[in-house]
Design an enzyme around this catalytic site. Sequence first.
Site, short mmCIF file in Angstrom:
data_model
loop_
_atom_site.label_atom_id
_atom_site.label_comp_id
_atom_site.label_asym_id
_atom_site.label_seq_id
_atom_site.Cartn_x
_atom_site.Cartn_y
_atom_site.Cartn_z
CE1 TYR A 1 39.46 46.43 34.13
CE2 TYR A 1 39.72 45.78 31.55
CZ TYR A 1 39.05 46.87 31.96
OH TYR A 1 37.83 46.65 32.53
CB CYS A 2 39.79 41.75 35.29
SG CYS A 2 38.83 41.32 35.06
CG LEU A 3 40.33 37.38 35.88
CD1 LEU A 3 39.74 36.42 35.40
CD2 LEU A 3 40.30 37.12 37.35
N GLY B 1 45.05 41.79 36.21
CA GLY B 1 46.16 41.87 37.34
C GLY B 1 45.89 41.24 38.45
CG MET C 1 44.08 49.79 35.74
SD MET C 1 44.14 50.29 34.02
CE MET C 1 44.47 48.73 33.16
#
Length: 612
Positions: free
Chosen positions: A344-346, A348, A372
């Site tokens: 998720y976010c960083l 990811g 994500m």
Amino acid sequence: MAHTPSRSQKPRSKTDAAERLPLVVPLVQTPAEEPSHASRDPHPHAALDRSAMASLAQFTGGLSPHAMIDAWSDWAMHLGRAPGRQLELMERWRANALKLMQFASAQALDQPAEKPFKPGPYDTRWSHQGWDKPPFSLWQQGFLATQDWWHAATSELRGLRRQNADRTGFMMRQLLDTVSPSNFPLGNPEILEKTRATGGRNLIDGAARCADDARHILAQEHRPVPKEFALGKVLACTPGVVVYRNDLMELIQYSPTTSDVQAEPVLIVPAWIMKYYILDLSPENSLVRWLVGQGFTVFCISWRNPGAEDADLSLEAYRKQGVMQALDVINDIVPGQKVHANGYCLGGTLLAIAAAAMARDGEDRLASVTLMAAQVDFAEAGELLLFLDESQVAFLEDLMWSQGYLDRPQMSGAFAAIRSEDLIWSRAVRRYFLGEPDLPTDVTVWVNDTTRMPARMHSEYLRGIFLENRISAGRFAVDGKVIALKDISGPVFVIGTETDHIAPWRSVYKTALFTDCDLHFLLTKGGHNSGILSEPGHRGRHYRIGHRPALALYRDPDTWLAAHDPVPGSWWPEWSKWLARQSSGTVPARQPGTDANYPSIATAPGTYIHQT
């Protein structure tokens, strides 16, 4: 325990977490007889320069004044030699003035008139009905007319660097917002109405809150999580245990709620800029709890909140001691099974780096990869680019050099400034002039529970990934060798959110441009956090989903958008079905903490989540 190393011990891992490797490799080798500036040892006086910049950064909130001066001078010089644009702006000023005069005349004669200037989509300052009546309506329209003119004045201009045009426009919006009539008690009809109704009590309560906020800001105090949202009891309360801990992360394995589970476990890699429990908030909107209920063995990383002693932690350490170490532990607990990895976010972005490095090295341990709201290309990274150039990054590096980390206010201020009309000014009016306390929610509690960034890691991220965009450019190295996203051959599921201002969905979509694997792209309603928190039953939700077979031709994001109609409902079941299709079948449920080598260290959510 053997699997809970201290700082002086080497962690139990197939990878050497203590090793410090270069993040990137240079494109051109500098001749030995002509060493580059970066290769020379710094002069002893360089520390004086860095100290001076770090001291200045404390007063500017981490924003480089040099970058701001450069933007304004670039804009002014190009506008000064553009007589056509000057005439255009004079005509716009005249048109705006005529619109205001016509509206004021209609208001004076008590005639119906449509407001000529409309606020932006996130601007909630003008929702009170008092703004429809004079003189407040005239003040509002005068402000919006000025805002409209400056938007035109700072738009693109031939020869002007696009970043400087955007930056001057952003800074002008910030300046105008400080003098908005909505910020002043005598200029805001809602404040006047509330003051009459309460006899001024709202102003007294607001002053007390203002004083309390000022004290916390000056003291840099971290507000504790409210008791009604206690971690482990109300939030982050999905049952499970910590099965592994090192100096950088705790690995949580959640308790199954079904008799059978998919054979392949799921690893969740959250961003290190936030605490992981955005994915395990209240029971009704917890992605972790829901995924466990769908019959998956779920593991999740909980990052440690670093301090000044961790200044030398590198991005490579986060990959090795975080993602790779977690995979090693999961492979031991669930032997013989591949892993569904979800970032998720960083988190990811870090997962994409790890997956590409594994593919390059022939490691076949991932059943699938889910990204994500995560970017692998940062050329169109949205409004956060306003805060980054060489001057700004150097300024932040000096600040982190003096502290050992980037602190909470220095990060959260940048995110809030992007939506300042709502996240700063509207909140200030409600809190200090209307006397309304902030009503905490699970999301706002998480937003305020921020973390720090180690100096070295954050510098590597800002330079190597964000500023120089090395991942998609084929210039990012792991273990001394460049990685390529095209090496990833397993199935990939990418999720973007429609109104994301941190990871814009068109930027997230570019994963399809830099990979050749089988890929599903899903675009869901909402922002960076709200779009991901889209549990089944959430009203007003929809998503679009498309499939790109391996080696298929690329389609640009706007073509993709036009070709896929919205589907009502939550995207979670769609993703769960996709994960099941990438799995090999079900096996009896696995209880966490039963492996002799990985007994329970603590109950979920562990100890790192409580660090401030």
